[in-house]
Design an enzyme around this catalytic site. Structure first.
Site, PDB file in Angstrom:
ATOM      1  N   LEU A  17     -13.078  49.183   8.801  1.00  0.00           N
ATOM      2  CA  LEU A  17     -11.820  49.863   8.498  1.00  0.00           C
ATOM      3  C   LEU A  17     -10.624  49.182   9.137  1.00  0.00           C
ATOM      4  O   LEU A  17      -9.534  49.175   8.580  1.00  0.00           O
ATOM      5  CB  LEU A  17     -11.876  51.313   8.987  1.00  0.00           C
ATOM      6  CG  LEU A  17     -12.958  52.204   8.372  1.00  0.00           C
ATOM      7  CD1 LEU A  17     -12.902  53.590   8.987  1.00  0.00           C
ATOM      8  CD2 LEU A  17     -12.798  52.274   6.876  1.00  0.00           C
ATOM      9  N   GLY A  18     -10.797  48.633  10.321  1.00  0.00           N
ATOM     10  CA  GLY A  18      -9.661  48.041  11.018  1.00  0.00           C
ATOM     11  C   GLY A  18     -10.085  47.432  12.333  1.00  0.00           C
ATOM     12  O   GLY A  18     -11.267  47.367  12.668  1.00  0.00           O
ATOM     13  N   GLY A  20      -8.407  46.605  16.567  1.00  0.00           N
ATOM     14  CA  GLY A  20      -7.341  46.827  17.525  1.00  0.00           C
ATOM     15  C   GLY A  20      -7.613  46.117  18.827  1.00  0.00           C
ATOM     16  O   GLY A  20      -8.535  45.298  18.930  1.00  0.00           O
ATOM     17  N   ASP A 133      -0.618  56.585  23.365  1.00  0.00           N
ATOM     18  CA  ASP A 133      -0.327  55.689  22.237  1.00  0.00           C
ATOM     19  C   ASP A 133      -0.176  56.482  20.943  1.00  0.00           C
ATOM     20  O   ASP A 133      -0.730  56.119  19.912  1.00  0.00           O
ATOM     21  CB  ASP A 133      -1.425  54.628  22.102  1.00  0.00           C
ATOM     22  CG  ASP A 133      -0.975  53.442  21.233  1.00  0.00           C
ATOM     23  OD1 ASP A 133       0.251  53.237  21.098  1.00  0.00           O
ATOM     24  OD2 ASP A 133      -1.836  52.741  20.686  1.00  0.00           O
TER      25      ASP A 133
END
Length: 471
Positions: A17-18, A20, A133
């Site tokens: 999905l992603g 970081g 965050d």
């Protein structure tokens, strides 16, 4: 993607999905078929004992967070190699995706958003955690209200970045966080003000541009709330006070948001509601038991609705592969040029120093170009630059071979093997090298090599995003 894990703990992984600052995020399924976001820590962090200890403590605290407006932490293993955690997967766009695709939210939707986020933050703070965050990428829009994701986890990164970096996102962090000071619940209130200003206007209250300039504005300048509806501007200005003590509490924010319709399914504009519906349909049907290759979720470029920018491994693959292929095609020509330079070292015609230079340069180019191509195929940015720089060198070397040959007494002919090498093979090698250089320099190839992305995948469920350095 090749090299991605197939299973983490009891969860079968469907697609990435992603990515970081802390790790990569995968869409997974439990053994009962429920969709989860599985967040896998980067190997370099997993090797840090203090990080593991802090990560375990933060995950344990995060598992106590409840409430309607957070993505629940459902499972974790801080002792695994690598460590991981799983959260409930929310099939909706991030606030960043929704605003990018459909523009700012209407005032009524901003109020529902603010009420939901305030309640979610209250649930987080009740366990002793601070989000640290909260950004437009860490807010997911669902049909029954927003969800806060990635709460409390970013603090674990402090153990490896110490005081040289600030963990957070420029433009959404509080002044005290930007100064690497003590961060409490009031910091999340400041970030909430930034998120709501973004939702109402489509831009952050401290603008964009270089991270250090944005952080400077956060610390020293007043927010730009032009375009914020008049009924919301005073509350957001109070949330964005430089002094933490001057900011309102979450109860005060909830009182002013008047979120009587927060549970309504039509709280968002039709375009965003359609995004939520499509993403829910994409994961609603569980994969059959025992299916070894469940279909991946829709990614950018698919016919289904546009997700947020996907992981770097899914972007720029064509140009990166082309660059690596052209670089590897240069190797036979370089080997022929190396062999010819070695043979001419004992020839009394050409200067020995010139042939020795060609020999050493050719060997270096062959080794570096092959290494760069292989690294490029493994998504390393170093491979990209090795391919680009060495490709340019090989292009110059190959095109200069004919000039050197003529200047040292050779004739312009194709009658001998040497002349074929000089006037045919060397220029073709130079052209392939030039093509590899150009393809490696394309921005899409750079995205392929990007190791960490601040963008989340479907639903924006990215992990541990890291902000810029504070001047």
């Amino acid at each position: 993607m090749d090299g991605d894990p197939r299973r983490i703990g009891p969860y079968r992984l469907i697609g990435q999905l992603g990515s970081g600052g802390m790790g990569r995020v995968f869409l997974g399924r439990s053994r009962g078929g429920r969709a989860v976001a599985v967040k896998v820590v980067h190997a370099e962090l997993a090797g840090d004992a203090e990080f593991r200890r802090r990560f375990a403590a933060e995950v344990e605290a995060a598992r106590r967070v409840g409430g309607f407006y957070t993505a629940e932490v459902v499972d974790a293993d801080a002792g695994a190699d690598p460590p991981w955690l799983a959260t409930a997967y929310i099939p909706g766009p991030s606030l960043a995706e929704a605003v990018t695709a459909h523009g700012p939210l209407p005032p009524a939707a901003v109020r529902v958003l603010g009420a939901g986020l305030a309640e979610g933050l209250a649930a987080i703070h009740s366990t002793g955690l601070v989000h640290r965050d909260l950004t437009h990428r860490n807010v997911i829009l669902a049909d029954d209200g927003p969800r806060v994701i990635d709460f409390g986890i970013a603090k674990a990164l402090d153990t490896v970045h110490l005081s040289t970096r600030v963990i957070g996102t420029p433009g959404f962090m509080s002044p005290e966080q930007a100064r690497a000071g003590q961060v409490g619940p009031e910091s999340d209130v400041f970030s909430l003000g930034c998120v709501l200003a973004y939702a109402a206007t489509g831009t952050g209250p401290f603008g964009g541009g270089r991270a250090d300039l944005v952080v400077y504005r956060v610390v020293h300048e007043e927010p730009d709330l032009g375009g914020v509806p008049a009924g919301l501007a005073p509350l957001l200005r109070a949330c964005l006070a430089k002094n933490p003590a001057d900011r309102p509490g979450l109860d005060d924010i909830l009182d002013q948001m008047e979120a009587a319709d927060a549970g309504a399914t039509r709280w968002l504009p039709p375009g965003i509601t359609a995004m939520i519906t499509e993403r829910g349909a994409a994961i609603r049907t569980p994969a059959p038991p025992g299916d070894p290759e469940p279909p991946r979720p829709p990614m950018r470029g698919d016919r289904v609705s546009p997700y947020a920018p996907v992981a770097p491994s899914e972007r720029g693959g064509g140009t990166a592969t082309a660059a690596a292929t052209l670089a590897l095609l240069c190797i036979p020509g370089l080997l022929a040029m190396i062999a010819q330079a070695a043979a001419l070292l004992i020839d009394p015609g050409p200067p020995a120093w010139l042939m020795l230079t060609n020999l050493m340069v050719g060997v270096t180019e062959a080794v570096v170009l092959a290494t760069g191509a292989l690294l490029l195929l493994r998504h390393h940015a170093a491979g990209r630059w090795m391919t680009a720089v060495t490709g340019g060198s090989v292009a110059l070397h190959g095109m200069s071979a004919g000039v050197q040959y003529l200047l040292t007494g050779g004739r312009l002919t194709l009658a001998t093997p040497v002349s074929v090498l000089i006037f045919v093979i060397s220029p073709l090698t130079a052209l392939a090298a030039a093509g590899a250089m150009l393809m490696a320099l394309l921005s899409s190839t750079g995205r392929w090599c990007l190791r960490r992305s601040r963008a989340g995948g479907p639903g924006g469920q990215a992990l541990g995003q890291r902000g810029g350095a504070v001047p």
